[in-house]
Design a protein around this motif. Structure first.
Motif, PDB file in Angstrom:
ATOM      1  N   ALA A 260      42.168 -62.446  22.381  1.00 21.26           N
ATOM      2  CA  ALA A 260      41.268 -61.314  22.573  1.00 21.26           C
ATOM      3  C   ALA A 260      41.723 -60.108  21.760  1.00 21.26           C
ATOM      4  O   ALA A 260      42.886 -59.994  21.367  1.00 21.26           O
ATOM      5  N   ARG A 261      40.797 -59.206  21.526  1.00 20.78           N
ATOM      6  CA  ARG A 261      41.108 -57.954  20.829  1.00 20.78           C
ATOM      7  C   ARG A 261      40.457 -56.803  21.590  1.00 20.78           C
ATOM      8  O   ARG A 261      39.402 -56.963  22.187  1.00 20.78           O
ATOM      9  N   LEU A 262      41.082 -55.642  21.513  1.00 21.95           N
ATOM     10  CA  LEU A 262      40.560 -54.447  22.182  1.00 21.95           C
ATOM     11  C   LEU A 262      40.797 -53.236  21.306  1.00 21.95           C
ATOM     12  O   LEU A 262      41.922 -52.968  20.877  1.00 21.95           O
ATOM     13  N   GLY A 263      39.721 -52.489  21.025  1.00 25.26           N
ATOM     14  CA  GLY A 263      39.861 -51.281  20.214  1.00 25.26           C
ATOM     15  C   GLY A 263      38.577 -50.485  20.228  1.00 25.26           C
ATOM     16  O   GLY A 263      37.506 -51.001  20.547  1.00 25.26           O
ATOM     17  N   MET A 264      38.698 -49.210  19.857  1.00 29.80           N
ATOM     18  CA  MET A 264      37.499 -48.379  19.804  1.00 29.80           C
ATOM     19  C   MET A 264      36.590 -48.798  18.659  1.00 29.80           C
ATOM     20  O   MET A 264      35.394 -48.983  18.827  1.00 29.80           O
ATOM     21  N   ASN A 265      37.169 -48.971  17.475  1.00 29.77           N
ATOM     22  CA  ASN A 265      36.408 -49.436  16.313  1.00 29.77           C
ATOM     23  C   ASN A 265      36.933 -50.794  15.879  1.00 29.77           C
ATOM     24  O   ASN A 265      38.154 -51.015  15.831  1.00 29.77           O
ATOM     25  N   GLY A 266      36.034 -51.705  15.546  1.00 32.59           N
ATOM     26  CA  GLY A 266      36.439 -53.012  15.079  1.00 32.59           C
ATOM     27  C   GLY A 266      37.003 -52.949  13.670  1.00 32.59           C
ATOM     28  O   GLY A 266      36.699 -52.025  12.906  1.00 32.59           O
ATOM     29  N   PRO A 267      37.836 -53.922  13.283  1.00 31.16           N
ATOM     30  CA  PRO A 267      38.445 -53.918  11.945  1.00 31.16           C
ATOM     31  C   PRO A 267      37.427 -53.875  10.818  1.00 31.16           C
ATOM     32  O   PRO A 267      37.631 -53.177   9.815  1.00 31.16           O
TER      33      PRO A 267
END
Length: 282
Positions: free
Chosen positions: A179-186
């Motif tokens: 899984a990934r978590l962040g405000m803006n995606g890469p």
């Protein structure tokens, strides 16, 4: 049980759709879907742009039991529009949480869970999507005073945009390694700031920064699990058993400011952030 038997016994959580994920978490035989596909709750906006609609608008809401206790799950379907949130899908999540709050106010306990798999707001419904995401935020904050609101991020889409704020408001977050978590995606960062800022194709780099293991290690998520439905279910049960904390993560403003004050943007890497978290936690 040998290693081969253990492998066979596992059931990938990531490979399931939203409906199967919700069913796998609830006690056997208790899954009951609310506002399902036959209710024909479709986005009124996608068809105007020649986009094929889905009859549940990409969100599955289910009632049932978790470890013998009443539960409600709002699960986002990553296969439809990348799990993006629009007016209808967002209203289903907010409505499920608001109804759970009414249950508590009526003296009936219920365990609420959100299965995140989303890039954020649906661009075709931008303003309406943003408004309903704000309703989701408000519902989580109101409900978590009474009961833990557990968020689960499976993979591979992850959780980004306004829904990453919803995840941050949850009492506890469970994440798989994938899984990934962040405000803006890469991909968004690379598009807006250029390849020099971030190479979205560098998978090792991306997961070292915003993957499940890193987010748990730096305190932005709570429990790391393997890609196994049984482990995800066990982690959710354990989170509910811990109860409502004295202070939610989103209220720990001073602690986060102290950590940020120690960060040198010119020399930062995932290992430094891990050391910073553990040093501050001591």
């Amino acid at each position: 049980m040998n290693a081969h038997d253990t492998f066979i016994a596992q059931h990938s959580f990531i490979e399931m759709g939203a409906r199967e994920r919700a069913r796998s978490l609830l006690d056997p035989g208790t899954f009951r879907e609310l506002l399902g596909p036959f209710d024909r709750l479709e986005s009124p906006w996608l068809a105007m742009q020649d986009i094929v609609c889905q009859s549940d608008d990409g969100v599955v809401v289910a009632r049932g039991q978790l470890d013998g206790q009443a539960a409600v799950i709002a699960a986002i379907e990553p296969a439809f529009q990348g799990g993006s949130i629009g007016e209808v899908s967002g209203a289903k999540i907010a409505g499920a949480l608001e109804l759970a709050l009414l249950e508590f106010e009526a003296g009936r306990d219920i365990r609420p869970m959100i299965l995140f798999e989303t890039g954020g707001v649906r661009l075709q419904e931008a303003n309406l999507g943003l408004a309903v995401i704000a309703e989701i935020h408000a519902a989580i904050v109101a409900l978590r005073r009474h009961v833990p609101v557990i968020g689960i991020i499976g993979g591979m889409v992850g959780c980004f945009g306004g829904m990453s704020l919803a995840a941050a408001l949850c009492t506890e977050l469970v994440m798989t390694r994938q899984a990934r978590l962040g405000m803006n995606g890469p991909e968004v960062i690379e598009q807006e700031a250029g390849l020099e800022e971030l190479d979205a194709a560098d998978r090792r780099l991306i997961w070292s920064m915003i993957g499940g293991e890193q987010r748990v290690s730096t305190g932005l998520a709570d429990t790391l699990v393997e890609d196994d439905a049984g482990q995800v279910r066990a982690a959710a049960i354990a989170a509910f058993e811990r109860g409502v904390p004295e202070q939610h993560r989103s209220a720990q403003v001073q602690q986060q400011l102290e950590r940020l004050a120690q960060v040198n943007p010119a020399a930062i890497d995932p290992a430094i952030l891990r050391d910073l978290w553990h040093g501050a936690a001591r």
